[in-house]
Structure formats: C-alpha cells, structure tokens
Design an enzyme around this catalytic site. Structure first.
Site, PDB file in Angstrom:
ATOM      1  N   GLY A  12       6.919  42.125  75.126  1.00 23.45           N
ATOM      2  CA  GLY A  12       6.401  40.859  74.105  1.00 23.45           C
ATOM      3  C   GLY A  12       7.308  40.547  72.923  1.00 23.45           C
ATOM      4  O   GLY A  12       6.827  40.415  72.109  1.00 23.45           O
ATOM      5  N   GLY A  14       8.364  37.915  71.924  1.00 18.43           N
ATOM      6  CA  GLY A  14       8.185  36.647  71.218  1.00 18.43           C
ATOM      7  C   GLY A  14       7.117  36.745  70.358  1.00 18.43           C
ATOM      8  O   GLY A  14       6.659  35.945  69.542  1.00 18.43           O
ATOM      9  N   GLY A  15       6.251  37.811  70.247  1.00 23.90           N
ATOM     10  CA  GLY A  15       5.031  37.977  69.633  1.00 23.90           C
ATOM     11  C   GLY A  15       5.163  38.349  68.088  1.00 23.90           C
ATOM     12  O   GLY A  15       6.237  38.600  67.819  1.00 23.90           O
ATOM     13  N   ARG A  16       4.028  38.504  67.363  1.00 26.19           N
ATOM     14  CA  ARG A  16       4.154  38.809  66.031  1.00 26.19           C
ATOM     15  C   ARG A  16       4.753  40.400  65.941  1.00 26.19           C
ATOM     16  O   ARG A  16       5.775  40.713  65.176  1.00 26.19           O
ATOM     17  CB  ARG A  16       2.814  38.829  65.369  1.00 26.19           C
ATOM     18  CG  ARG A  16       2.358  37.182  65.016  1.00 26.19           C
ATOM     19  CD  ARG A  16       1.031  37.456  64.370  1.00 26.19           C
ATOM     20  NE  ARG A  16       0.045  38.037  65.062  1.00 26.19           N
ATOM     21  CZ  ARG A  16      -0.810  37.816  66.116  1.00 26.19           C
ATOM     22  NH1 ARG A  16      -0.548  36.505  66.298  1.00 26.19           N
ATOM     23  NH2 ARG A  16      -1.603  38.291  66.360  1.00 26.19           N
ATOM     24  N   THR A 104      -3.286  49.432  72.100  1.00 30.72           N
ATOM     25  CA  THR A 104      -4.608  49.740  72.193  1.00 30.72           C
ATOM     26  C   THR A 104      -5.720  49.231  73.059  1.00 30.72           C
ATOM     27  O   THR A 104      -5.256  48.221  73.688  1.00 30.72           O
ATOM     28  CB  THR A 104      -5.169  49.535  70.613  1.00 30.72           C
ATOM     29  OG1 THR A 104      -5.151  48.187  70.282  1.00 30.72           O
ATOM     30  CG2 THR A 104      -4.438  50.429  69.765  1.00 30.72           C
ATOM     31  N   HIS A 159      -9.420  43.625  60.502  1.00 29.97           N
ATOM     32  CA  HIS A 159      -8.114  43.131  61.075  1.00 29.97           C
ATOM     33  C   HIS A 159      -8.241  41.545  61.376  1.00 29.97           C
ATOM     34  O   HIS A 159      -9.336  41.059  60.920  1.00 29.97           O
ATOM     35  CB  HIS A 159      -7.970  43.726  62.608  1.00 29.97           C
ATOM     36  CG  HIS A 159      -7.374  45.024  62.571  1.00 29.97           C
ATOM     37  ND1 HIS A 159      -8.241  46.165  62.675  1.00 29.97           N
ATOM     38  CD2 HIS A 159      -5.986  45.522  62.653  1.00 29.97           C
ATOM     39  CE1 HIS A 159      -7.479  47.264  62.597  1.00 29.97           C
ATOM     40  NE2 HIS A 159      -6.103  46.966  62.474  1.00 29.97           N
ATOM     41  N   HIS A 160      -7.119  40.957  61.549  1.00 28.33           N
ATOM     42  CA  HIS A 160      -7.057  39.481  61.654  1.00 28.33           C
ATOM     43  C   HIS A 160      -7.924  38.933  62.831  1.00 28.33           C
ATOM     44  O   HIS A 160      -8.415  39.796  63.652  1.00 28.33           O
ATOM     45  CB  HIS A 160      -5.520  39.302  61.752  1.00 28.33           C
ATOM     46  CG  HIS A 160      -4.873  39.909  63.021  1.00 28.33           C
ATOM     47  ND1 HIS A 160      -4.914  39.697  64.514  1.00 28.33           N
ATOM     48  CD2 HIS A 160      -4.416  41.054  62.989  1.00 28.33           C
ATOM     49  CE1 HIS A 160      -4.329  40.494  64.931  1.00 28.33           C
ATOM     50  NE2 HIS A 160      -3.908  41.366  64.353  1.00 28.33           N
ATOM     51  N   LYS A 163      -7.199  39.998  66.945  1.00 31.36           N
ATOM     52  CA  LYS A 163      -7.403  41.283  67.657  1.00 31.36           C
ATOM     53  C   LYS A 163      -8.293  41.035  68.545  1.00 31.36           C
ATOM     54  O   LYS A 163      -9.276  40.463  68.114  1.00 31.36           O
ATOM     55  CB  LYS A 163      -7.520  42.173  66.390  1.00 31.36           C
ATOM     56  CG  LYS A 163      -7.419  43.681  67.274  1.00 31.36           C
ATOM     57  CD  LYS A 163      -7.340  44.815  65.826  1.00 31.36           C
ATOM     58  CE  LYS A 163      -7.151  45.996  66.549  1.00 31.36           C
ATOM     59  NZ  LYS A 163      -6.038  46.297  67.380  1.00 31.36           N
ATOM     60  N   GLY A 169      -7.918  50.944  67.387  1.00 31.09           N
ATOM     61  CA  GLY A 169      -7.545  52.027  67.991  1.00 31.09           C
ATOM     62  C   GLY A 169      -7.434  53.153  66.873  1.00 31.09           C
ATOM     63  O   GLY A 169      -7.354  54.385  67.160  1.00 31.09           O
ATOM     64  N   THR A 170      -7.075  52.759  65.707  1.00 32.09           N
ATOM     65  CA  THR A 170      -6.948  53.511  64.623  1.00 32.09           C
ATOM     66  C   THR A 170      -8.130  54.053  64.105  1.00 32.09           C
ATOM     67  O   THR A 170      -8.312  55.360  63.885  1.00 32.09           O
ATOM     68  CB  THR A 170      -6.192  52.747  63.490  1.00 32.09           C
ATOM     69  OG1 THR A 170      -4.744  52.379  63.896  1.00 32.09           O
ATOM     70  CG2 THR A 170      -6.181  53.800  62.229  1.00 32.09           C
TER      71      THR A 170
END
Length: 273
Positions: A12, A14-16, A104, A159-160, A163, A169-170
């Site tokens: 991945g 190219g992803g963030r 996750t 989260h943003h 997601k 998962g955390t």
C-alpha cells in the site's frame, strides 16, 4: 535473512500509512527499502517510491506483483486490509519472508492463519506499533490487577473518518490486556454498543465506545471508574510516523529470526517488566 541491511517491502505504498512507512524505512539505519507495492491498475505503478513519499529519488519503483520483487526484500510490512494481507501472508510463507503486520479488522480465521504461518516464518503482529501505546497496555494490566474487580471499565477510542473497522484494533488490544489480567475472556465480558433501555450496567463488563470524525490520528482512553474517583489512562497520537517508525523498527528486530509470532511488546522487551 541477510547479515547486512534488512531489506523491506512496503504494501500500500501510495496510501497515507504506506508513504510514512517508506519515509521511516529510508531513515532507519540498518534498513534498506527494497520494494514498494500498490494494487494492480493503480496510477502510481512505476513511480519512484521515495519521490512518492516526498523523500527524494531512491531507484525503487512501485510494483503490483510480489513475484516481480520476491528477490528484493527480506521482510514485508503490511498495513492494508485483511483480505490483501492474508494473500501477502501466503506468499511470504511460501517464500520464507518475514512479516510485520499492522493491519486490523481480522476475524478469528484470519488471526488463526497468521498463527499458523508463524510456524514457518517470523511475524510481528500488533494492533499498534507506537511505543507509547504498548507501554500503556502494560500499565493497563497493572491497573486492572489492582482496580479491575471493583471498578466499571470503559474503553473510548477516536479515529479519522476514513477508518473502516470498529472498535479499533488498539481498543480491542486494550480490552484483551485488561481481561487477561482479570483471568477473563474478552468475548465473554465485552459490551460494544448501548442503545435504548439497556438497564443498569452489568458488573464485570468492559464497555467500548467509538468516535469517527475528521482527521483524528488515534486517541484511546481506558477508564476505571468507582464511586468518588476514577482512573483514566490515555494515549494520543498526533502523527502516523510513530506507527511507521515502530513497524520499521520491528522489521529490523526480526533479523536472524526464522519463525515465531511476536508483538510489539516483544520488540520493546516489555514482557520482562
């Protein structure tokens, strides 16, 4: 694995998260960026991975095929989606490549596939690669042993908007750490949603609440609430680089390990504290 620099491949790219993993791999001594992957049909294929991540030209071009780069890496770092990660896992198992898995949202079958693969290859699988989060997990175990039997335990995570899985998962890892300290199975005591007339809180349960908004990188709080006082243990991430640095550090830690399933607490030697 090679005795020289550990060569990593980034899924991945190219992803963030992928771009920050590339930055982290280029920055950490002892690690070499060997390959960068994107999905078939991506407009980023053929791009220079370093330029894609804003880190300058590296000579590593973004590819779509693991077969094409199988001789270019020792450890595969994957923070993508469960279905893609499991495909990558099968490839790495077949070709004797280590893996760092930060994906996750796995179901039990997916987690079992990871456990099975660890018989043949070395894997670091963690819900969160931040040093602070993993220290927090250790603190939660300690707090639960002292306060867990008489307090109401709630886990709140934010989260943003992008997601796709909840709870994070955390957050689940936090619940598992607390449940384990109390000799419980999280599946038997977790409460994931409340709506309507729920009645009074059931003693001994662990509640979860989820926020999805804006560009929140990740915030997690565990609350141990009693009458008259409550203890809150919170971690807030302001940059994904904390996760990227931990993941690349984990890849370096895997050097020389032939097989086995590990988590970030092994990497940080927290299990001996």
């Amino acid at each position: 694995m090679h005795d020289a620099n550990i060569r990593v491949a980034i899924a991945g790219a190219g992803g963030r998260m992928g771009r920050q993993l590339i930055q982290a791999a280029l920055a950490l001594e002892g690690v070499q960026l060997g390959a960068a992957l994107e999905r078939e049909g991506s407009s980023l294929l053929g791009s220079d991975a370093g330029e894609l991540a804003g880190a300058g030209k590296t000579g590593v071009t973004v590819q779509s095929s693991l077969d094409a780069v199988k001789d270019d890496f020792d450890v595969f770092i994957d923070f993508t989606r469960p279905e893609g990660t499991l495909n990558h896992l099968a490839f790495c198992r077949q070709h004797g490549k280590g893996m760092v898995i930060g994906t996750t949202g796995f179901d039990e079958a997916g987690k079992q596939a990871i456990r099975d693969a660890a018989a043949d290859i070395a894997i670091v699988f963690a819900a969160n690669f931040s040093v602070g989060v993993n220290v927090m997990l250790k603190l939660l175990e300690k707090a639960a042993k002292v306060m867990g039997d008489y307090t109401d335990i709630e886990i709140i995570e934010a989260h943003h908007r992008h997601k796709v899985d909840a709870p994070s998962g955390t957050a689940l890892a936090m619940g598992e750490a607390i449940a384990h300290a109390l000799d419980k199975d999280l599946k038997d005591c977790a409460v994931y949603s409340r709506e309507g007339h729920t009645g009074e809180r059931v003693p001994g349960t662990i509640g979860f609440a989820t926020v999805r908004a804006g560009d929140i990188v990740g915030e997690h709080t565990a609350m141990f609430a009693d009458i008259g006082e409550r203890l809150e243990i919170t971690h807030k991430a302001s940059s994904r680089m904390t996760f990227a640095n931990g993941a690349v550090r984990s890849a370096l830690w895997l050097s020389g390990k032939e097989n086995g399933l590990f988590d970030m607490r092994d990497v940080l030697n927290l299990n001996n504290l």
